[in-house]
Design a protein around this motif. Structure first.
Motif, mmCIF file in Angstrom:
data_model
loop_
_atom_site.group_PDB
_atom_site.id
_atom_site.type_symbol
_atom_site.label_atom_id
_atom_site.label_comp_id
_atom_site.label_asym_id
_atom_site.label_seq_id
_atom_site.Cartn_x
_atom_site.Cartn_y
_atom_site.Cartn_z
ATOM 1 N N ASN A 76 0.799 -1.237 -0.088
ATOM 2 C CA ASN A 76 -0.203 -0.069 0.041
ATOM 3 C C ASN A 76 0.792 1.127 -0.137
ATOM 4 O O ASN A 76 0.232 2.398 0.435
ATOM 5 N N VAL A 77 2.145 1.190 -0.651
ATOM 6 C CA VAL A 77 2.936 2.113 -0.761
ATOM 7 C C VAL A 77 2.764 2.944 -1.937
ATOM 8 O O VAL A 77 2.828 2.017 -3.071
ATOM 9 N N ASP A 78 3.011 4.201 -2.498
ATOM 10 C CA ASP A 78 2.700 4.772 -3.646
ATOM 11 C C ASP A 78 4.126 5.148 -4.060
ATOM 12 O O ASP A 78 4.859 5.681 -3.309
ATOM 13 N N PRO A 79 4.741 4.373 -4.957
ATOM 14 C CA PRO A 79 6.104 4.612 -5.280
ATOM 15 C C PRO A 79 6.581 6.057 -5.733
ATOM 16 O O PRO A 79 7.457 6.278 -5.390
ATOM 17 N N CYS A 80 5.385 6.778 -6.210
ATOM 18 C CA CYS A 80 5.844 8.177 -6.698
ATOM 19 C C CYS A 80 5.642 9.191 -5.773
ATOM 20 O O CYS A 80 6.035 10.408 -5.527
ATOM 21 N N ALA A 81 5.384 8.755 -4.341
ATOM 22 C CA ALA A 81 5.253 9.587 -3.132
ATOM 23 C C ALA A 81 6.498 9.143 -2.137
ATOM 24 O O ALA A 81 6.073 9.771 -1.035
ATOM 25 N N VAL A 82 7.210 8.280 -2.449
ATOM 26 C CA VAL A 82 8.120 7.774 -1.367
ATOM 27 C C VAL A 82 9.204 9.138 -1.409
ATOM 28 O O VAL A 82 9.481 9.606 -0.262
ATOM 29 N N LEU A 83 9.498 9.610 -2.413
ATOM 30 C CA LEU A 83 10.405 10.789 -2.289
ATOM 31 C C LEU A 83 9.769 12.173 -2.136
ATOM 32 O O LEU A 83 8.642 12.131 -3.107
ATOM 33 N N THR A 84 9.848 12.933 -1.307
ATOM 34 C CA THR A 84 9.072 14.220 -1.169
ATOM 35 C C THR A 84 9.498 15.391 -2.066
ATOM 36 O O THR A 84 10.524 14.960 -2.878
ATOM 37 N N PRO A 85 8.743 16.154 -2.444
ATOM 38 C CA PRO A 85 8.962 17.148 -3.706
ATOM 39 C C PRO A 85 10.348 17.866 -3.073
ATOM 40 O O PRO A 85 11.202 18.019 -4.029
ATOM 41 N N GLU A 86 10.602 17.903 -1.958
ATOM 42 C CA GLU A 86 11.893 18.817 -1.678
ATOM 43 C C GLU A 86 13.067 17.778 -1.815
ATOM 44 O O GLU A 86 14.076 18.170 -2.239
ATOM 45 N N GLN A 87 12.886 16.451 -1.806
ATOM 46 C CA GLN A 87 13.958 15.423 -1.994
ATOM 47 C C GLN A 87 14.260 15.514 -3.425
ATOM 48 O O GLN A 87 15.561 15.469 -3.839
ATOM 49 N N ARG A 88 13.234 15.301 -4.155
ATOM 50 C CA ARG A 88 13.307 15.593 -5.586
ATOM 51 C C ARG A 88 14.215 16.669 -6.165
ATOM 52 O O ARG A 88 14.810 16.714 -6.803
ATOM 53 N N VAL A 89 13.832 17.856 -5.678
ATOM 54 C CA VAL A 89 14.623 19.033 -5.933
ATOM 55 C C VAL A 89 16.093 19.013 -5.376
ATOM 56 O O VAL A 89 16.839 19.153 -6.323
ATOM 57 N N GLN A 90 16.424 18.469 -4.219
ATOM 58 C CA GLN A 90 17.625 18.287 -3.805
ATOM 59 C C GLN A 90 18.547 17.170 -4.766
ATOM 60 O O GLN A 90 19.702 17.445 -4.958
ATOM 61 N N LEU A 91 17.864 16.209 -5.384
ATOM 62 C CA LEU A 91 18.465 15.371 -6.110
ATOM 63 C C LEU A 91 18.370 15.780 -7.607
ATOM 64 O O LEU A 91 18.580 14.913 -8.613
ATOM 65 N N SER A 92 17.888 16.742 -7.863
ATOM 66 C CA SER A 92 17.581 17.351 -9.348
ATOM 67 C C SER A 92 16.627 16.420 -10.324
ATOM 68 O O SER A 92 17.196 16.275 -11.400
#
Length: 195
Positions: free
Chosen positions: A56-72
């Motif tokens: 029941n985990v959404d794979p697209c919600a694992v990384l937060t928007p802030e983490q995605r920005v940090q990871l480019s």
């Protein structure tokens, strides 16, 4: 008599000539060289600090928007089903900055120790992220991708793939493995906060 002697010589010489050279299609290729493997087992994994089930985990919600920005990873996440992992829910995110692509797959049909088998035919190293066993996987002859597999729960693992997204200049695999490691660390930090 002279013609008969010439025919006998011609027949004798024909018997001594080599036949057609065998073609590559006729001969079998030599077996590939043995792939070096590291012997390890589930026993070599550090014990999990706790179970973090991926049900029941959404794979697209694992990384937060802030983490995605940090990871480019600046493109919108895209969900799909990864059939090669038994129908695992997966999410891919592209970076327009680097041209690389990250993918997270939530594998519910097997433990991470599947990568330690000789049948996997990969090169790997075992380390840990947040106390969970993490296997960095390199597949021979595939230099444009690197995986980090995290032993997250019994019979489940998180697959983090990081690959060259078609850059005009190839990205070194060591760089891709560092990218996979960074994404895996961020994913685990996020999962541990949420679960």
């Amino acid at each position: 008599m002279r013609i008969t002697a010439l025919l006998i010589v011609a027949v004798a010489l024909a018997g001594c000539t080599a036949g057609p050279a065998p073609s590559a299609l006729d001969s079998q290729a030599p077996p590939p060289p043995a792939t070096p493997t590291t012997s390890a087992s589930q026993m070599d994994f550090p014990p999990r600090p706790r179970e973090v089930p991926l049900d029941n985990v959404d794979p697209c919600a694992v990384l937060t928007p802030e983490q995605r920005v940090q990871l480019s990873l600046d493109n919108p996440p895209s969900a799909y089903v990864e059939t090669s992992f038994g129908g695992a829910k997966a999410c891919t995110i592209r970076s327009t900055t680097s041209g690389n692509v990250a993918r997270l797959a939530l594998v519910l049909v097997s433990g991470a120790d599947v990568w330690l088998s000789e049948n996997a035919q990969v090169d790997y190293t075992v380390s840990s992220i947040e106390g969970f066993a993490a296997i960095t996987v390199r597949t021979p002859d595939l230099n444009d991708v690197c995986h980090v597999e995290i032993d997250i729960a019994e019979g489940q693992f998180l697959d983090v793939m990081f690959r060259d997204g078609g850059n005009s200049r190839a990205v070194q695999q060591d760089h891709l493995c560092l990218g996979a490691q960074r994404v895996a660390e961020a994913a685990m930090a996020s999962l541990l906060q949420k679960r």
